[in-house]
Design an enzyme around this catalytic site. Structure first.
Site, mmCIF file in Angstrom:
data_model
loop_
_atom_site.group_PDB
_atom_site.id
_atom_site.type_symbol
_atom_site.label_atom_id
_atom_site.label_comp_id
_atom_site.label_asym_id
_atom_site.label_seq_id
_atom_site.Cartn_x
_atom_site.Cartn_y
_atom_site.Cartn_z
ATOM 1 C CG LEU A 199 -2.018 -1.097 1.207
ATOM 2 C CD1 LEU A 199 -2.953 -0.949 2.405
ATOM 3 C CD2 LEU A 199 -2.840 -1.129 -0.080
ATOM 4 C CG LEU A 245 -1.477 10.514 -21.209
ATOM 5 C CD1 LEU A 245 -0.925 11.905 -20.937
ATOM 6 C CD2 LEU A 245 -1.000 10.021 -22.577
ATOM 7 C CG PHE A 277 0.275 -7.581 -10.963
ATOM 8 C CD1 PHE A 277 -0.016 -7.137 -12.241
ATOM 9 C CD2 PHE A 277 -0.320 -8.755 -10.518
ATOM 10 C CE1 PHE A 277 -0.882 -7.843 -13.063
ATOM 11 C CE2 PHE A 277 -1.185 -9.466 -11.325
ATOM 12 C CZ PHE A 277 -1.466 -9.011 -12.603
ATOM 13 C CB THR A 281 6.985 -2.801 -18.888
ATOM 14 O OG1 THR A 281 6.930 -1.711 -19.805
ATOM 15 C CG2 THR A 281 8.341 -2.737 -18.202
ATOM 16 C CG ASP A 282 5.974 -1.630 -24.128
ATOM 17 O OD1 ASP A 282 6.112 -1.067 -23.023
ATOM 18 O OD2 ASP A 282 5.255 -1.164 -25.038
ATOM 19 C CD GLU A 283 7.923 2.272 -20.014
ATOM 20 O OE1 GLU A 283 8.890 2.913 -19.590
ATOM 21 O OE2 GLU A 283 6.745 2.523 -19.717
ATOM 22 C CE LYS A 297 8.313 -4.447 -14.348
ATOM 23 N NZ LYS A 297 7.487 -5.104 -13.279
ATOM 24 C CB SER A 314 4.426 1.162 -11.940
ATOM 25 O OG SER A 314 3.448 2.077 -11.496
HETATM 26 N N1 LIG Z 1 0.591 0.428 -16.148
HETATM 27 C C1 LIG Z 1 1.063 -0.014 -17.313
HETATM 28 O O1 LIG Z 1 0.710 0.518 -18.371
HETATM 29 C C2 LIG Z 1 2.001 -1.206 -17.362
HETATM 30 C C3 LIG Z 1 2.359 -1.720 -18.597
HETATM 31 C C4 LIG Z 1 3.187 -2.855 -18.640
HETATM 32 C C5 LIG Z 1 3.624 -3.427 -17.465
HETATM 33 N N2 LIG Z 1 3.282 -2.883 -16.259
HETATM 34 C C6 LIG Z 1 3.767 -3.556 -15.043
HETATM 35 O O2 LIG Z 1 2.623 -4.076 -14.386
HETATM 36 C C7 LIG Z 1 2.794 -4.053 -12.971
HETATM 37 C C8 LIG Z 1 1.640 -3.317 -12.321
HETATM 38 O O3 LIG Z 1 1.580 -1.986 -12.850
HETATM 39 P P1 LIG Z 1 0.487 -0.956 -12.320
HETATM 40 O O4 LIG Z 1 0.351 0.091 -13.352
HETATM 41 O O5 LIG Z 1 -0.698 -1.693 -11.843
HETATM 42 O O6 LIG Z 1 1.266 -0.347 -11.066
HETATM 43 P P2 LIG Z 1 0.712 0.502 -9.842
HETATM 44 O O7 LIG Z 1 1.788 1.506 -9.543
HETATM 45 O O8 LIG Z 1 -0.667 0.982 -10.099
HETATM 46 O O9 LIG Z 1 0.622 -0.561 -8.655
HETATM 47 C C9 LIG Z 1 1.747 -1.107 -8.038
HETATM 48 C C10 LIG Z 1 1.301 -1.789 -6.751
HETATM 49 O O10 LIG Z 1 2.445 -2.383 -6.135
HETATM 50 C C11 LIG Z 1 2.422 -2.096 -4.738
HETATM 51 N N3 LIG Z 1 3.805 -2.119 -4.238
HETATM 52 C C12 LIG Z 1 4.794 -1.234 -4.508
HETATM 53 N N4 LIG Z 1 5.920 -1.589 -3.864
HETATM 54 C C13 LIG Z 1 5.640 -2.738 -3.177
HETATM 55 C C14 LIG Z 1 6.387 -3.599 -2.351
HETATM 56 N N5 LIG Z 1 7.685 -3.341 -2.075
HETATM 57 N N6 LIG Z 1 5.799 -4.692 -1.824
HETATM 58 C C15 LIG Z 1 4.491 -4.953 -2.088
HETATM 59 N N7 LIG Z 1 3.720 -4.169 -2.872
HETATM 60 C C16 LIG Z 1 4.290 -3.069 -3.411
HETATM 61 C C17 LIG Z 1 1.775 -0.737 -4.646
HETATM 62 O O11 LIG Z 1 1.239 -0.491 -3.339
HETATM 63 C C18 LIG Z 1 0.692 -0.841 -5.718
HETATM 64 O O12 LIG Z 1 -0.487 -1.413 -5.189
HETATM 65 C C19 LIG Z 1 4.150 -3.393 -12.724
HETATM 66 O O13 LIG Z 1 5.086 -4.402 -12.480
HETATM 67 C C20 LIG Z 1 4.464 -2.664 -14.028
HETATM 68 O O14 LIG Z 1 5.844 -2.620 -14.250
HETATM 69 C C21 LIG Z 1 2.481 -1.783 -16.183
#
Ligand SMILES: NC(=O)c1ccc[n+]([C@@H]2O[C@H](COP(=O)([O-])OP(=O)(O)OC[C@H]3O[C@@H](n4cnc5c(N)ncnc54)[C@H](O)[C@@H]3O)[C@@H](O)[C@H]2O)c1
Length: 381
Positions: free
Chosen positions: A38, A207, A84, A142-144, A171, A88
């Site tokens: 959280l 965004l 997940f 991620t694609d990044e 990542k 991020s």
């Molecule tokens: N958002 C995108 O467009 C996208 C695209 C490709 C991949 N991803 C990947 O998908 C995953 C989820 O992305 P998102 O956009 O939902 O991220 P987000 O930032 O919305 O959520 C991340 C979650 O991880 C939790 N968290 C952070 N550090 C933590 C820790 N040390 N221990 C436990 N929980 C922790 C946070 O509290 C949060 O609930 C990430 O790994 C991201 O790299 C995201």
């Protein structure tokens, strides 16, 4: 029934929350343990209705906490780990890279080690660990990690890693560890690398929800550089379906790119967001009550005449800003039959409608009320 128990980390965030809602809806025979720290990006309220203490259990904690993660494996005998949890946001990684190393790399490695301890017993004749049948560690990537493309070409799974931001570097490192555990210990792992997601429950620093928030407030819409950077957009539920498919049917030790061939320049996303909010509010005037900027016409009705491209403000470009991302999703389509089901035209309208009708959620997320809610619910544990 062949009950499967999942450890899903980071499921109080955007994609993880959508994912647990999806699997709880799709399967009767699953139990989910959510582990989430959280942070500012995690909101318990997003998944409060899913947590019933039986099919879905919530634990607040850090994926890097060895004792905690070991104790969860001992208590729940997980079949699957879906990771997940991450820092991020690229802009935040430019401000504070170290946190990204801690969570995204060391945290992932801690989960891998805990899974290795819990899921192996003895070794084979060559010294490789013997793994419990049916387990899988899935890393959400991620694609990044591939870096940036020019005007043509696509990221394939064999495109060399070339991350540019501290976020994407962390990542990519995590992905390398996941594959190293497969190659060194024969751990059953998989990785999905997805393009930009959009949809409900995304924190309003990203965004599309940020644009909606600023439009409602009548505030400028910041666009980096000249707005021509291209991202490949995917509706979040399509991503969740891909993860679930790869977890259950993907080849162990395999990486799958996930994307919908939906490339858009950032400036087009901005224009489309303004036009969609305006159209929805024109067709359904009752939605205008969520506007923070309330200008009225001669009849006293709230007007949206001011809502147009004059809101766009170009700002100094992000440091090291990647120009173009575009995924080749052929492998997941060919091997697993996955393809996106939501067109961008439908998905963006659905998403904007969701934000307009869930302003209470947005307000709570921004104010951090749900952090306090947690303290009230769980007494700081
Ligand atoms: N958002 C995108 O467009 C996208 C695209 C490709 C991949 N991803 C990947 O998908 C995953 C989820 O992305 P998102 O956009 O939902 O991220 P987000 O930032 O919305 O959520 C991340 C979650 O991880 C939790 N968290 C952070 N550090 C933590 C820790 N040390 N221990 C436990 N929980 C922790 C946070 O509290 C949060 O609930 C990430 O790994 C991201 O790299 C995201």
């Amino acid at each position: 029934m062949n009950m499967k128990t999942y450890l899903v980390t980071g499921a109080a965030g955007f994609i993880g929350a959508n994912y647990i809602k999806y699997i709880l809806k799709m399967h009767d025979d699953v139990r989910v343990v959510v582990l989430d720290l959280l942070t500012y990006a995690g909101n318990l309220g997003t998944i409060a209705a899913d947590i019933d203490g039986e099919r879905c259990v919530f634990v607040r904690g850090d994926i890097g906490d060895r004792q905690l993660v070991d104790s969860l494996f001992a208590t729940y005998a997980f079949d699957y780990v879906v990771n997940f949890a991450a820092e991020s946001h690229v802009d935040r990684s430019i401000e504070n890279p170290q946190l990204f190393l801690q969570t995204n790399i060391l945290g992932t490695q801690n989960l891998l080690d805990a899974a290795r301890r819990a899921w192996t017993k003895g070794t084979d004749a060559c010294g490789y660990p013997l793994w419990r049948e049916g387990v899988r560690f899935h890393q959400v990537s991620t694609d990044e990690v591939y870096g940036s493309l020019g005007a043509v070409g696509y990221f394939r799974e064999d495109t060399p890693l070339c991350p540019h931001s501290p976020y994407s570097a962390s990542k990519a490192s995590a992905d390398l560890f996941v594959m190293a555990y497969h190659d060194t210990y024969h751990m059953p792992v998989s990785i999905t690398r997805c393009s930009n997601n959009y949809g409900p429950y995304q924190f309003p620093e990203k965004l599309i929800p940020l644009l909606i928030k600023n439009i409602l407030e009548g505030k400028p819409l910041p666009v980096y550089g000249d707005g021509t950077n291209v991202r490949d957009w995917l509706y979040v539920e399509d991503h969740c379906k891909a993860i679930e498919l790869v977890l259950r049917e993907g080849r162990p030790g395999s990486i799958y790119n996930v994307g919908g061939h939906n490339e858009r320049q950032n400036i087009d996303i901005v224009r489309m967001s303004i036009a969609t909010v305006r159209r929805l509010m024109t067709e359904r005037p009752e939605l205008r009550r969520v506007l923070k900027k309330q200008e009225r016409d001669a009849e006293g009705q709230i007007t949206v005449d001011w809502m147009d491209e004059r809101l766009i403000t170009f700002v100094r470009d992000r440091l090291g800003h990647d120009q173009r991302y575009a995924i080749d999703p052929d492998k997941i389509r060919r091997e697993l039959g996955w393809q996106p089901e939501t067109s961008f035209e439908d998905g963006i309208v659905r998403t904007i409608e969701w934000y307009l009708t869930h302003q209470e959620w947005v307000g709570q997320v921004i104010s951090g009320d749900y952090q306090h809610y947690y303290e009230r619910m769980y007494g700081g544990r």
